[in-house]
Design a protein around this motif. Structure first.
Motif, PDB file in Angstrom:
ATOM      1  N   ASP A 276      -4.576  38.822  16.097  1.00  0.00           N
ATOM      2  CA  ASP A 276      -4.752  37.920  17.233  1.00  0.00           C
ATOM      3  C   ASP A 276      -6.179  37.413  17.348  1.00  0.00           C
ATOM      4  O   ASP A 276      -6.409  36.219  17.554  1.00  0.00           O
ATOM      5  CB  ASP A 276      -4.327  38.621  18.539  1.00  0.00           C
TER       6      ASP A 276
ATOM      7  N   ARG B 299      -3.238  28.436  20.129  1.00  0.00           N
ATOM      8  CA  ARG B 299      -2.567  28.582  21.427  1.00  0.00           C
ATOM      9  C   ARG B 299      -1.993  27.242  21.894  1.00  0.00           C
ATOM     10  O   ARG B 299      -0.888  27.181  22.438  1.00  0.00           O
ATOM     11  CB  ARG B 299      -3.539  29.143  22.464  1.00  0.00           C
TER      12      ARG B 299
ATOM     13  N   LYS C  33       1.091  26.335  19.743  1.00  0.00           N
ATOM     14  CA  LYS C  33       2.281  27.093  20.142  1.00  0.00           C
ATOM     15  C   LYS C  33       2.812  26.621  21.495  1.00  0.00           C
ATOM     16  O   LYS C  33       4.028  26.564  21.699  1.00  0.00           O
ATOM     17  CB  LYS C  33       1.956  28.588  20.163  1.00  0.00           C
TER      18      LYS C  33
ATOM     19  N   THR D 205       2.863  39.218  16.268  1.00  0.00           N
ATOM     20  CA  THR D 205       2.375  39.912  17.454  1.00  0.00           C
ATOM     21  C   THR D 205       3.057  39.461  18.738  1.00  0.00           C
ATOM     22  O   THR D 205       2.680  39.902  19.825  1.00  0.00           O
ATOM     23  CB  THR D 205       0.851  39.761  17.596  1.00  0.00           C
TER      24      THR D 205
ATOM     25  N   ASP E 213       3.529  36.502  20.524  1.00  0.00           N
ATOM     26  CA  ASP E 213       3.108  35.559  21.559  1.00  0.00           C
ATOM     27  C   ASP E 213       4.167  34.496  21.838  1.00  0.00           C
ATOM     28  O   ASP E 213       4.432  34.165  23.003  1.00  0.00           O
ATOM     29  CB  ASP E 213       1.752  34.926  21.229  1.00  0.00           C
TER      30      ASP E 213
ATOM     31  N   GLU F  59       7.143  36.175  23.710  1.00  0.00           N
ATOM     32  CA  GLU F  59       6.836  36.394  25.121  1.00  0.00           C
ATOM     33  C   GLU F  59       6.977  35.101  25.919  1.00  0.00           C
ATOM     34  O   GLU F  59       7.550  35.080  27.010  1.00  0.00           O
ATOM     35  CB  GLU F  59       5.422  36.944  25.269  1.00  0.00           C
TER      36      GLU F  59
ATOM     37  N   GLY G 179       3.359  43.777  17.419  1.00  0.00           N
ATOM     38  CA  GLY G 179       3.942  42.852  18.381  1.00  0.00           C
ATOM     39  C   GLY G 179       4.764  43.550  19.439  1.00  0.00           C
ATOM     40  O   GLY G 179       4.668  43.211  20.634  1.00  0.00           O
TER      41      GLY G 179
ATOM     42  N   ARG H  24       2.434  45.164  21.886  1.00  0.00           N
ATOM     43  CA  ARG H  24       1.786  44.139  22.716  1.00  0.00           C
ATOM     44  C   ARG H  24       2.739  43.633  23.788  1.00  0.00           C
ATOM     45  O   ARG H  24       2.348  43.446  24.952  1.00  0.00           O
ATOM     46  CB  ARG H  24       1.325  42.988  21.822  1.00  0.00           C
TER      47      ARG H  24
ATOM     48  N   SER I  74       2.650  44.116  27.973  1.00  0.00           N
ATOM     49  CA  SER I  74       2.711  42.968  28.882  1.00  0.00           C
ATOM     50  C   SER I  74       3.917  43.046  29.812  1.00  0.00           C
ATOM     51  O   SER I  74       4.176  42.106  30.573  1.00  0.00           O
ATOM     52  CB  SER I  74       2.773  41.665  28.081  1.00  0.00           C
TER      53      SER I  74
END
Length: 243
Positions: free
Chosen positions: A32, A44, A47, A69, A71, A74, A99, A102, A106
């Motif tokens: 990350d 970012r 995505k 990971t 992202d 999520e 991932g 992580r 979260s």
């Protein structure tokens, strides 16, 4: 044995998956932060655009291939809500474990599956959306993987491939200088691994350009494919609809 490319090297097909696994085993715990550094945070935005373009909505079923990971998983989970489902997958156990941890940290619990994109363990016509971000270029048989992705998507569903692509010609020299002179040094300084980021730069050059990947997606069974270039073609989002 048939050969394929691993970066600029030619290797036996049977060796590529193991070599790619070694790359991601090495970089998983710094993945990350390296993404932020080497893209200057732009990954970012790429995505975020991908999620917005996907048309995902509450109740959808989403498959995140090479989810790393987590992202994208999520972000999709927030959109599909409790009536939907997001399946987080990767072929690399170290990346998948990173991932999953992580996501749990979260407060997001998702189905997490270790699987090969060329042999997806899901029934035909299961998912509304399949996404693969920065993973397709590492696959040995991209054509087979794309056909598998098409198989598990419902008719009318979408495949989103976010991947490094062919940069606009005026940017080529600067991009090559950054990729081969600076990126490996960042990898060595932050992750203690210059070789993996040298492979990254090489694998981007060996990946099909925008037009070639679009044709491959159509050959795999997608009736309509749009291409969205971002940051001067540094990355491209290919969005295919299964008719």
């Amino acid at each position: 044995m048939s050969s394929t490319h691993f970066g600029f090297q030619q290797v036996d097909e049977s060796q590529k998956a193991q070599r790619v696994r070694g790359v991601f085993d090495s970089v998983a715990n710094k993945y990350d932060i390296m993404n932020d550094l080497m893209s200057m945070g732009l990954h970012r935005l790429w995505k975020t655009y991908t999620i917005a373009a996907s048309g995902v909505r509450e109740g959808h079923k989403v498959l995140d291939i090479a989810g790393g990971t987590g992202d994208l998983s999520e972000a999709f989970a927030k959109r599909v809500g409790p009536s939907g489902m997001v399946v987080h997958t990767d072929i690399n156990e170290a990346m998948l474990s990173t991932g999953r941890d992580r996501l749990l940290n979260s407060g997001v619990a998702l189905p997490t599956t270790l699987c090969d994109a060329e042999k997806l363990p899901f029934p035909t016509d299961t998912f509304d959306i399949v996404t693969v971000a920065f993973g397709l270029r590492n696959m040995t048989h991209k054509d087979i993987a794309l056909k598998e992705m098409c198989r598990v998507i419902k008719p009318g569903g979408r495949l989103l491939v976010l991947e490094f692509s062919k940069v606009a010609k005026p940017l080529e020299k600067a991009y090559d200088w950054y990729s081969f002179k600076i990126l490996p040094k960042i990898g060595q300084f932050v992750a203690g691994d210059a070789a993996s980021y040298q492979y990254l730069a090489e694998s981007i050059r060996m990946h099909p350009d925008q037009a070639t990947l679009k044709a491959m997606m159509k050959e795999a069974g997608f009736g309509h494919v749009d291409v969205h270039n971002m940051t001067g073609g540094v990355v491209a989002l290919h969005m295919g609809i299964k008719c």
